[in-house]
Motif scaffolding. Structure first.
Motif, PDB file in Angstrom:
ATOM      1  N   VAL A   1       0.875  -1.181   0.000  1.00 16.21           N
ATOM      2  CA  VAL A   1       0.000   0.000   0.000  1.00 16.21           C
ATOM      3  C   VAL A   1       0.910   1.228   0.000  1.00 16.21           C
ATOM      4  O   VAL A   1       1.370   1.694   1.033  1.00 16.21           O
ATOM      5  N   TRP A   2       1.142   1.751  -1.203  1.00 19.70           N
ATOM      6  CA  TRP A   2       2.147   2.816  -1.368  1.00 19.70           C
ATOM      7  C   TRP A   2       1.720   4.124  -0.718  1.00 19.70           C
ATOM      8  O   TRP A   2       2.539   4.829  -0.129  1.00 19.70           O
ATOM      9  N   HIS A   3       0.458   4.492  -0.865  1.00 17.38           N
ATOM     10  CA  HIS A   3       0.006   5.809  -0.404  1.00 17.38           C
ATOM     11  C   HIS A   3      -1.453   5.719   0.051  1.00 17.38           C
ATOM     12  O   HIS A   3      -2.229   4.956  -0.527  1.00 17.38           O
ATOM     13  N   VAL A   4      -1.806   6.496   1.090  1.00 21.44           N
ATOM     14  CA  VAL A   4      -3.168   6.487   1.631  1.00 21.44           C
ATOM     15  C   VAL A   4      -3.662   7.917   1.818  1.00 21.44           C
ATOM     16  O   VAL A   4      -2.881   8.826   2.108  1.00 21.44           O
ATOM     17  N   GLU A   5      -4.957   8.126   1.637  1.00 20.79           N
ATOM     18  CA  GLU A   5      -5.586   9.428   1.872  1.00 20.79           C
ATOM     19  C   GLU A   5      -6.997   9.225   2.408  1.00 20.79           C
ATOM     20  O   GLU A   5      -7.685   8.261   2.049  1.00 20.79           O
ATOM     21  N   PHE A   6      -7.429  10.153   3.276  1.00 16.99           N
ATOM     22  CA  PHE A   6      -8.840  10.289   3.624  1.00 16.99           C
ATOM     23  C   PHE A   6      -9.446  11.325   2.680  1.00 16.99           C
ATOM     24  O   PHE A   6      -8.921  12.435   2.554  1.00 16.99           O
ATOM     25  N   VAL A   7     -10.550  11.003   2.041  1.00 16.23           N
ATOM     26  CA  VAL A   7     -11.187  11.955   1.133  1.00 16.23           C
ATOM     27  C   VAL A   7     -12.656  11.571   0.956  1.00 16.23           C
ATOM     28  O   VAL A   7     -13.005  10.385   0.976  1.00 16.23           O
ATOM     29  N   ASP A   8     -13.506  12.570   0.816  1.00 11.09           N
ATOM     30  CA  ASP A   8     -14.923  12.340   0.533  1.00 11.09           C
ATOM     31  C   ASP A   8     -15.055  12.012  -0.947  1.00 11.09           C
ATOM     32  O   ASP A   8     -15.011  12.890  -1.798  1.00 11.09           O
ATOM     33  N   THR A   9     -15.221  10.747  -1.268  1.00 11.25           N
ATOM     34  CA  THR A   9     -15.225  10.312  -2.668  1.00 11.25           C
ATOM     35  C   THR A   9     -16.587  10.425  -3.341  1.00 11.25           C
ATOM     36  O   THR A   9     -16.665  10.379  -4.573  1.00 11.25           O
ATOM     37  N   ASP A  10     -17.675  10.549  -2.554  1.00  8.40           N
ATOM     38  CA  ASP A  10     -19.013  10.546  -3.155  1.00  8.40           C
ATOM     39  C   ASP A  10     -19.834  11.776  -2.820  1.00  8.40           C
ATOM     40  O   ASP A  10     -21.034  11.852  -3.122  1.00  8.40           O
TER      41      ASP A  10
ATOM     42  N   GLY B   1     -20.307  14.123   2.438  1.00 10.35           N
ATOM     43  CA  GLY B   1     -19.803  14.788   3.634  1.00 10.35           C
ATOM     44  C   GLY B   1     -18.980  13.899   4.541  1.00 10.35           C
ATOM     45  O   GLY B   1     -18.390  14.394   5.514  1.00 10.35           O
ATOM     46  N   ALA B   2     -18.940  12.610   4.282  1.00 10.56           N
ATOM     47  CA  ALA B   2     -18.147  11.678   5.081  1.00 10.56           C
ATOM     48  C   ALA B   2     -16.945  11.207   4.270  1.00 10.56           C
ATOM     49  O   ALA B   2     -17.050  10.984   3.066  1.00 10.56           O
ATOM     50  N   VAL B   3     -15.804  11.051   4.943  1.00  6.05           N
ATOM     51  CA  VAL B   3     -14.596  10.649   4.230  1.00  6.05           C
ATOM     52  C   VAL B   3     -14.494   9.132   4.133  1.00  6.05           C
ATOM     53  O   VAL B   3     -14.979   8.402   5.002  1.00  6.05           O
ATOM     54  N   GLU B   4     -13.878   8.698   3.065  1.00  6.75           N
ATOM     55  CA  GLU B   4     -13.513   7.299   2.883  1.00  6.75           C
ATOM     56  C   GLU B   4     -11.987   7.208   2.819  1.00  6.75           C
ATOM     57  O   GLU B   4     -11.298   8.216   2.758  1.00  6.75           O
ATOM     58  N   ILE B   5     -11.482   5.985   2.833  1.00  4.69           N
ATOM     59  CA  ILE B   5     -10.048   5.741   2.667  1.00  4.69           C
ATOM     60  C   ILE B   5      -9.783   5.417   1.203  1.00  4.69           C
ATOM     61  O   ILE B   5     -10.455   4.564   0.623  1.00  4.69           O
ATOM     62  N   VAL B   6      -8.827   6.112   0.603  1.00  7.17           N
ATOM     63  CA  VAL B   6      -8.398   5.816  -0.763  1.00  7.17           C
ATOM     64  C   VAL B   6      -6.917   5.454  -0.705  1.00  7.17           C
ATOM     65  O   VAL B   6      -6.129   6.162  -0.070  1.00  7.17           O
TER      66      VAL B   6
END
Length: 377
Positions: free
Chosen positions: A199-208, A211-216
Motif C-alpha cells: 500500500v504505497w500511499h493512503v488518503e482520507f477523502v470524501d469520494t461521493d 460529507g463523510a470521508v472514505e479511505i483511498v
C-alpha cells in the motif's frame, strides 16, 4: 560399507551441496542484483526549460528550522499568516514571508503535514513515515512525539481524518509487503487491519460528496481502492497508468471536487475515484519514479486558473515544476536541484494569487510577469 564410511560420504556430499548453493547464490547476486537507476539526462542540470518570460521566481522565505518543506497552509482565522511544516520543525510566517514564531521537533521525521486532531484550533503534526521505510508518528504542538506506529512489514504512508464524524481524527496506515491497511485511533491504537499488498500511499477523502470521508489507497497491483470506515472495499478500479504515489488536487476549477493526481510515463494524470481519466498533461522528464503534488492557481484577475504541479524525485534530489493552461498547454517547466514536496497559493490582490513552492530550507515564490518584464503586482 561400514557406518564410518557412510558418514564420511554424507559429509562430503553435504559439503559439495553447500558449495553449489553458495556458487548459485553468488551468480544470482552478480547477474540479478538490483541496479542503481541513473539520473535521466534531462534532470542533471537545474534550469528553466520552458516559459522564461512567463513566471518570475523569487526566494520568499529562508527557514532552516523546517528542513525540507512538506506542507504550506495559508490561514485567515485572526490575521493572515502562513503555517509551514517540514522534516525538522514548524514555522509561522507573515504574508510577506517574515518569521513570526518557530518550533523544532524532538525527533527525525519524513513528510510532515499540519493537522488539528480534535479541532481545538491548535496544530498537531502528522509524520507520514515511509521514506526509507521509517515509522509514522503523531507530534504534539510542542514538538514532542506522542506515539509512533511501525513494525514489520514497514510503513509506506499515513494520513489523518475524522472517519466516524465524532470530531476527532483517526489515522490510516498503509504498509509495505503484505502489511495491508490499518486504522488507528488518536492514541495510535489499531481499530482494525485489512490485508493488501504494498500500500504505497493512503488518503482520507470524501469520494461521493456525502460529507463523510472514505479511505483511498494504491497497492502493488496499481489499483485505486476505496474503503469504508470498517475497512471494507467499496470500489476498486485500474486506471490508465500504474497507480502508486499520488496526491489530491482539484480540476478544472477550485469549485470542483478533489481528484487523484499522479505522475507516470512522462504524463501528469488526473483520475476520478472510479479510475476514469479526467485529464492528462504532457510532462517531459517526469518519468515514472516521481511523486506529484498540484494545485490550481489564479495568477491574474482576468485569467482562468492554471494547474501547477511539482514532481519530486527522491532518488536524485531533483524536482520538476510544471504549469498548464486550461487547454492543457504546458506554459512553464523548470528542473530544480532540490526536493520540493509542497505547493500552495496565497492572495496577491483582490482575486489574483502567487504560488509558493516548498524546497530545502526555503520557500520559492512564483508570480506572473507583466509584458514589460516586471513581476505582476
Amino acid at each position: 560399507m561400514n557406518s564410518r564410511t557412510i558418514i564420511v560420504i554424507c559429509l562430503i556430499f553435504a559439503a559439495f551441496m553447500l558449495v553449489g548453493v553458495f556458487g548459485v547464490g553468488l551468480l544470482a547476486f552478480r547477474f540479478f542484483r538490483p541496479t542503481v537507476v541513473s539520473m535521466p539526462p534531462e534532470l542533471k542540470h537545474p534550469s528553466i526549460v520552458t516559459g522564461q518570460d512567463f513566471l518570475e521566481k523569487k526566494e520568499f522565505s529562508t527557514i532552516a528550522v523546517t528542513g525540507k518543506v512538506t506542507d504550506i497552509v495559508y490561514m485567515t482565522d485572526s490575521e493572515p499568516e502562513i503555517a509551514v511544516a517540514g522534516e525538522k520543525g514548524y514555522v509561522r510566517l507573515s504574508p510577506k514571508g517574515v518569521e513570526k514564531s518557530s518550533l523544532t521537533f524532538h525527533s527525525r521525521n519524513t513528510h510532515v503535514d499540519l493537522i488539528d486532531v480534535d479541532k481545538d484550533g491548535t496544530f498537531e503534526f502528522l509524520n507520514r513515515g515511509g521514506e526509507g521505510w521509517q515509522d509514522a508518528s503523531l507530534i504534539d504542538h510542542t514538538g514532542r512525539t506522542l506515539w509512533t506506529y511501525g513494525g514489520s512489514p514497514a510503513v509506506n504512508d499515513m494520513d489523518a481524518g475524522d472517519m466516524d464524524g465524532d470530531g476527532i481524527a483517526e489515522f490510516v496506515v498503509g504498509h509495505n509487503g503484505s502489511g495491508g491497511v490499518h486504522l488507528l485511533d488518536k492514541t495510535g491504537r489499531p481499530l482494525w487491519k485489512q490485508s493488501d499488498g504494498n500500500v504505497w500511499h493512503v488518503e482520507f477523502v470524501d469520494t461521493d460528496g456525502d460529507g463523510a470521508v472514505e479511505i483511498v489507497h494504491s497497492n502493488a497491483g496499481g489499483d485505486i481502492t476505496v474503503r469504508d470506515k470498517k475497512g471494507t472495499i467499496v470500489k476498486r478500479a485500474k486506471p490508465a497508468a500504474y497507480f502508486s504515489d499520488f496526491s489530491l488536487c482539484r480540476w478544472p476549477t477550485k469549485k470542483d471536487s478533489e481528484s487523484l493526481l499522479l505522475a507516470e510515463n512522462d504524463t501528469i494524470w488526473v483520475f476520478d475515484f472510479d479510475g476514469k481519466t479526467v485529464a492528462q498533461f504532457d510532462a517531459p522528464g517526469c518519468g515514472t519514479l516521481g511523486h506529484a503534488y498540484g494545485t490550481l492557481v489564479k495568477f491574474a484577475n482576468e485569467e482562468p486558473e492554471y494547474l501547477a504541479v511539482v514532481v519530486e524525485f527522491d532518488n536524485w534530489q531533483r524536482s520538476v515544476f510544471y504549469v498548464y493552461k486550461q487547454d492543457k498547454t504546458l506554459v512553464y517547466q523548470e528542473v530544480l536541484g532540490e526536493l520540493c514536496a509542497s505547493i500552495s497559493t496565497i492572495p496577491d490582490g483582490e482575486e489574483a494569487e502567487m504560488l509558493l513552492l516548498g524546497g530545502a530550507d526555503r520557500i520559492w515564490k512564483y508570480s506572473l510577469i507583466k509584458p514589460g518584464g516586471k513581476e505582476q503586482q
